[in-house]
Design an enzyme around this catalytic site. Structure first.
Site, PDB file in Angstrom:
ATOM      1  N   SER A 252       4.248  -8.272   1.858  1.00  0.00           N
ATOM      2  CA  SER A 252       5.331  -8.723   0.980  1.00  0.00           C
ATOM      3  C   SER A 252       6.527  -7.817   1.181  1.00  0.00           C
ATOM      4  CB  SER A 252       4.894  -8.661  -0.481  1.00  0.00           C
ATOM      5  OG  SER A 252       5.998  -8.849  -1.354  1.00  0.00           O
TER       6      SER A 252
ATOM      7  N   TYR B  71       0.865  -4.296  -7.325  1.00  0.00           N
ATOM      8  CA  TYR B  71       1.142  -5.198  -6.196  1.00  0.00           C
ATOM      9  C   TYR B  71       1.943  -4.460  -5.123  1.00  0.00           C
ATOM     10  CZ  TYR B  71       2.874  -9.388  -3.768  1.00  0.00           C
ATOM     11  OH  TYR B  71       3.192 -10.341  -2.835  1.00  0.00           O
TER      12      TYR B  71
ATOM     13  N   LYS C 119       0.296  -3.703  -1.402  1.00  0.00           N
ATOM     14  CA  LYS C 119       0.912  -4.378  -0.256  1.00  0.00           C
ATOM     15  C   LYS C 119       1.476  -3.365   0.739  1.00  0.00           C
ATOM     16  CE  LYS C 119       0.302  -8.798  -1.076  1.00  0.00           C
ATOM     17  NZ  LYS C 119      -0.431  -9.677  -0.142  1.00  0.00           N
TER      18      LYS C 119
END
Length: 262
Positions: free
Chosen positions: A143, A156, A160
């Protein structure tokens, strides 16, 4: 343009919806057989049947939770029975919402298992198939948040970023076996998750979820819109192909100008 994917066997996790489904469809359109991995068996089987019928390829569904060692082993065994992987797309993942001060250890671990250990375990299990077949491709869907974090989802962001670094290390380790590993960092992609969140956030203020998403795009992306899953999938398919033969150990941004650094 012949991408050289006819007859290749591709494993796509999170493959029954969103980016994963678009990638599976894109690979099948180029002649690859696909293994669609998802937790929901019914949806995965329906999409596999549809893709097989539409493209004249083989497509099978594997119901498994990639965040567990048992789930990844199920995928590895199913792929072995299917003929061994030529391509692995580690796509399964989801956003988070927390603060570092309040998030418990269990939440950190669950996201690390989903975003990082799934890729580790599947690579460890499927790369030997690729080596035996003379080469292959591993793509990891990280991401833009791996390098340009959003404040409300630190877990997150961190996991990532770890996936991006894992990609670099694996690439160095296996390129001698003609296995190319790369990472893709998408920006705003109009997945069902984004639509669901937008509907929830606007439910009490008139329900203009599309307007909410347009505001998000206006703020974050120079292109002023979300990508479709298919737009992002085109890039995945290219990196899986012979046309990307010199792409090794890199991270590619597909973000509509969202990244603010060079």
């Amino acid at each position: 343009m012949d991408l050289g994917l006819t007859g290749k066997i591709a494993v796509v996790t999170g493959g029954s919806i969103g980016i994963g489904l678009a990638v599976a469809e894109g690979l099948a359109a180029e002649g690859a057989d696909v293994v669609i991995v998802a937790r929901g068996q019914e949806r995965a089987e329906a999409e596999a049947a549809r893709i097989a019928a539409a493209n004249g390829v083989r497509a099978v569904a594997v119901a498994a939770d990639v965040a567990t060692a048992e789930g990844t082993q199920t995928i590895i065994e199913a792929t072995k029975a299917f003929g061994g992987a030529d391509i692995l797309v580690n796509n399964a993942g989801t956003g988070s919402n927390e603060t570092i001060m309040e998030a418990p250890d269990e939440k950190w671990q669950s996201y690390f298992d989903l975003h990082v250990m799934a890729a580790v375990r599947l690579s460890r299990g499927l790369v030997p198939h690729m080596k035996a077949k003379g080469g292959g491709v591993v793509l990891n869907n990280a991401s833009i948040c791996a390098v340009q974090p959003l404040s409300y989802e630190p877990i997150y962001n961190v996991t990532k970023a770890a996936l991006m670094m894992f990609s670099k290390n694996l690439a160095t380790e296996v390129i001698g076996d003609k296995i190319r590993v790369n990472c893709i960092n998408p920006g705003l992609v109009l997945t069902p998750d984004w639509k669901k969140t937008a509907r929830q956030l606007t439910a009490d203020t008139g329900g203009d979820w599309e307007g909410h998403l347009q505001t998000v795009a206006d703020v974050h992306a120079d292109i002023k819109r979300f990508a479709t899953p298919e737009e992002v999938a085109h890039f995945f398919v290219f990196l899986c192909s012979d046309k990307a033969s010199y792409s090794v150990g890199s991270t590619y941004f597909v973000d509509g100008g969202m990244l603010k650094t060079v």
